[in-house]
Design an enzyme around this catalytic site. Structure first.
Site, short mmCIF file in Angstrom:
data_model
loop_
_atom_site.label_atom_id
_atom_site.label_comp_id
_atom_site.label_asym_id
_atom_site.label_seq_id
_atom_site.Cartn_x
_atom_site.Cartn_y
_atom_site.Cartn_z
N LYS A 22 10.42 -38.04 61.03
CA LYS A 22 10.26 -36.83 60.92
C LYS A 22 8.87 -36.09 61.43
CE LYS A 22 7.62 -36.14 56.70
NZ LYS A 22 6.41 -35.34 56.80
N ASN A 23 7.89 -36.81 61.54
CA ASN A 23 6.61 -36.13 62.02
C ASN A 23 6.74 -35.93 63.49
OD1 ASN A 23 5.85 -35.93 59.53
ND2 ASN A 23 4.34 -37.71 59.56
N ARG A 93 4.11 -28.32 55.50
CA ARG A 93 2.68 -28.36 56.19
C ARG A 93 2.97 -28.08 57.61
NH1 ARG A 93 -1.79 -27.51 54.54
NH2 ARG A 93 -3.58 -28.09 56.06
N CYS A 117 2.68 -31.61 51.18
CA CYS A 117 2.18 -32.28 50.03
C CYS A 117 0.73 -32.17 49.71
CB CYS A 117 2.39 -33.76 50.19
SG CYS A 117 4.15 -34.24 50.39
N ARG A 122 -7.01 -29.75 52.61
CA ARG A 122 -6.22 -29.92 53.97
C ARG A 122 -6.59 -28.71 54.93
NH1 ARG A 122 -0.13 -32.46 53.21
NH2 ARG A 122 -0.71 -32.93 55.57
N PRO A 123 -7.66 -28.94 55.41
CA PRO A 123 -8.27 -27.82 56.30
C PRO A 123 -7.92 -27.79 57.45
CG PRO A 123 -9.81 -29.56 56.20
CD PRO A 123 -8.84 -30.24 55.27
N ILE A 124 -7.88 -26.56 58.13
CA ILE A 124 -7.19 -26.52 59.77
C ILE A 124 -8.39 -26.08 60.69
CG2 ILE A 124 -4.94 -26.17 58.88
CD1 ILE A 124 -4.91 -23.23 59.59
N ASP A 125 -9.64 -26.31 60.08
CA ASP A 125 -10.59 -25.99 60.94
C ASP A 125 -10.67 -26.61 62.28
OD1 ASP A 125 -11.11 -28.46 59.49
OD2 ASP A 125 -12.96 -28.40 60.63
N GLN A 126 -10.21 -27.65 62.69
CA GLN A 126 -10.08 -28.19 63.90
C GLN A 126 -8.99 -27.67 64.81
OE1 GLN A 126 -12.49 -30.45 64.99
NE2 GLN A 126 -13.42 -29.62 63.12
N ASP A 305 0.25 -43.05 55.38
CA ASP A 305 1.72 -42.59 54.76
C ASP A 305 2.64 -43.92 54.49
OD1 ASP A 305 1.15 -39.97 55.43
OD2 ASP A 305 2.29 -40.07 57.26
N ARG A 397 12.48 -34.47 51.45
CA ARG A 397 12.13 -34.15 52.59
C ARG A 397 11.71 -34.92 53.89
NH1 ARG A 397 6.15 -32.89 51.38
NH2 ARG A 397 6.41 -32.46 53.77
#
Ligand code: EPU
Length: 429
Positions: A22-23, A93, A117, A122-126, A305, A397
């Site tokens: 999946k990922n 996500r 999920c 769940r930051p996206i700063d990076q 996970d 999912r």
């Protein structure tokens, strides 16, 4: 609405085939838009997260053709630049990979902040830092991430945290930039390596994926290719833990055993026997389960996970185990469901102390997220009596044919329709 109904207490025997990862799929499918050409992708898992990303590409004008159950062709020559609204990104996500892929292809992107999920902030700063260092202006306006660049120029980017998503997004934006991009403190998960191999098959120049330094030399143009996605490490691990928890003897096929080493090591410690073959692992467990301590870590550590599934196994092992979560802030939300089944678990922040009990008892439980849902299935198969798992859309999912695969191993699990008025409220995520 649907639930899973499980009658537990059966050992598992036979063979199970693992689907594509999946990922990896949710990164590779959007990456296909980097070529103005036709890309054929094989070993695609048939799960709802993948259907969603395909639907988004389709709505953007890419021609997506289903060749067979697990193969698609994406023709991105017809793709038009457009913003991607929240209705399309809210459910998962990985829709944020469209930011990197569109920035790479069009030098601009406007994508709504993603859903997915919920296990803490769940930051996206990076991700944003990486795009900015490549030369993009990035703003978050009314929930939309807006990135624009006149040109993207390679540079050295140090990730402050090891992030799968940020590593992938920077790779996607950098492959068509000018010069050399170096990602330091990169994530090393198998799907990072798979994405790099895919990008290289399309003509990119990515080296070092799988180590913590990835070097990307920008190329002018990318082209079509045929590529097969790696097997799903977490789906495989889930079946392995299920066999270890229920007892039995199962050959888990179409896997890369190297990707499963941390899981195999812990299952052996807990009393299972694992035999590795070239592309399969055999899991056998007939002895009582032992306690063991597990700490989740970025790859090659024990995967976060797999943490909820492992908690189920440790719930019925002899002795007291310590399960520490070091990736996410709030990934023990499912524990309340397990304690209702009779598990004895105390959570303090990111640590769970699990005192093994002789048995779990079937009740009605909710899947609080995808992997927690997988854990509820395992708990139901271990428990005495009937377990009803609600909110199974989370499980769909990420797990292809989960009922069929577990049934073929001897589990008593059914997908049943329930009237909409039954209380199936999704309270998390
Ligand atoms: N983080 C930041 N800033 C960022 C990005 C991440 O502080 O800009 C932090 C996160 O808050 C977290 C840690 O870094 O504490 C790791 O997050 P990462 O970015 O690695 O996670 P992700 O890319 O959002 C992917 C998987 C998750 C898996 C994690 C960790 C996909 C689509 N999702 O998420 O998988 O848990 O890596 O391995 O690849 C799942 O499949 O069930 C799932 C949730």
């Amino acid at each position: 609405m649907e639930n899973f109904v499980i009658n537990g207490g059966k050992e598992l025997f036979g063979e199970v085939n693992i689907s594509g990862a999946k990922n990896a799929a949710v990164a590779i499918i959007p990456a296909a838009i980097l070529a103005d050409d036709i890309v054929r992708i094989e070993n695609i898992p048939n799960i709802s997260d993948v259907s969603l990303i395909i639907k988004i590409l389709d709505s953007m004008g890419a021609g997506v053709k289903l060749i067979n159950k697990d193969t698609i062709e994406i023709d991105s020559s017809t793709l038009k630049y457009q913003s991607v609204p929240y209705e399309l990104t809210s459910h998962f996500r990985a829709s944020y990979y469209l930011i990197g892929a569109m920035l790479g292809r069009f030098k601009k992107a406007e994508v709504a902040m993603p859903g997915g999920c919920n296990f803490g902030v769940r930051p996206i700063d990076q991700h944003i830092k990486g795009f900015e260092m490549l030369g993009a202006d990035v703003d978050v306006v009314n929930g939309m991430v807006c990135a624009n660049a006149e040109k993207l120029v390679g540079t050295s980017i140090y990730m402050d945290v090891v992030s799968v998503g940020a590593t992938i997004n920077v790779m996607l934006a950098a492959v068509l930039s000018r010069g050399l991009t170096v990602i330091e403190n990169a994530a090393k998960e198998p799907h990072i390596v798979d994405l790099a191999n895919f990008l290289n098959s399309m003509g990119a120049d990515v080296r070092g994926a799988g180590t913590d330094v990835i070097k990307i030399r920008g190329v002018e143009k990318m082209h079509g290719c045929t590529y097969s996605i790696i097997p799903d490490q977490i789906e495989a691990g889930t079946y392995m833990v299920a066999v270890a928890a229920c007892g039995g003897d199962v050959l888990v096929k179409n896997v890369i055993p190297k990707h499963l080493e941390s899981i195999s090591a812990k299952l052996e410690e807990a009393g299972s026997e694992i035999i590795e073959y070239d592309d399969a692992v055999r899991v056998t467990r007939f002895k009582p389960l032992n306690k063991c301590n597990v700490k989740t870590m970025p790859h090659p550590g024990f995967p976060t996970d797999m943490q909820p599934q492992m908690a189920v196994l440790l719930s019925v092992a002899n002795g007291t185990s310590i399960l520490s979560e070091s990736v996410w802030d709030n990934r023990f939300q499912y524990v309340g469901q397990l304690t209702r089944m009779g598990a004895n678990i105390q959570v303090d922040g990111k640590v769970a102390v699990i005192e093994g009990v002789p048995e779990l008892t079937g009740v009605k439980v909710k899947a609080t997220d995808l992997r927690a849902g997988a854990a509820m299935i395992i708990a139901g198969m271990v428990a005495n009596g009937e377990t009803v798992v609600q909110n199974i859309e989370y499980i769909d999912r990420g797990y292809e044919d989960v009922v069929e695969k577990f049934s073929a191993l001897g589990a008593d699990i059914k997908r049943v329709q329930v009237p909409d008025y039954e209380d199936n409220t999704v309270n998390v995520g």
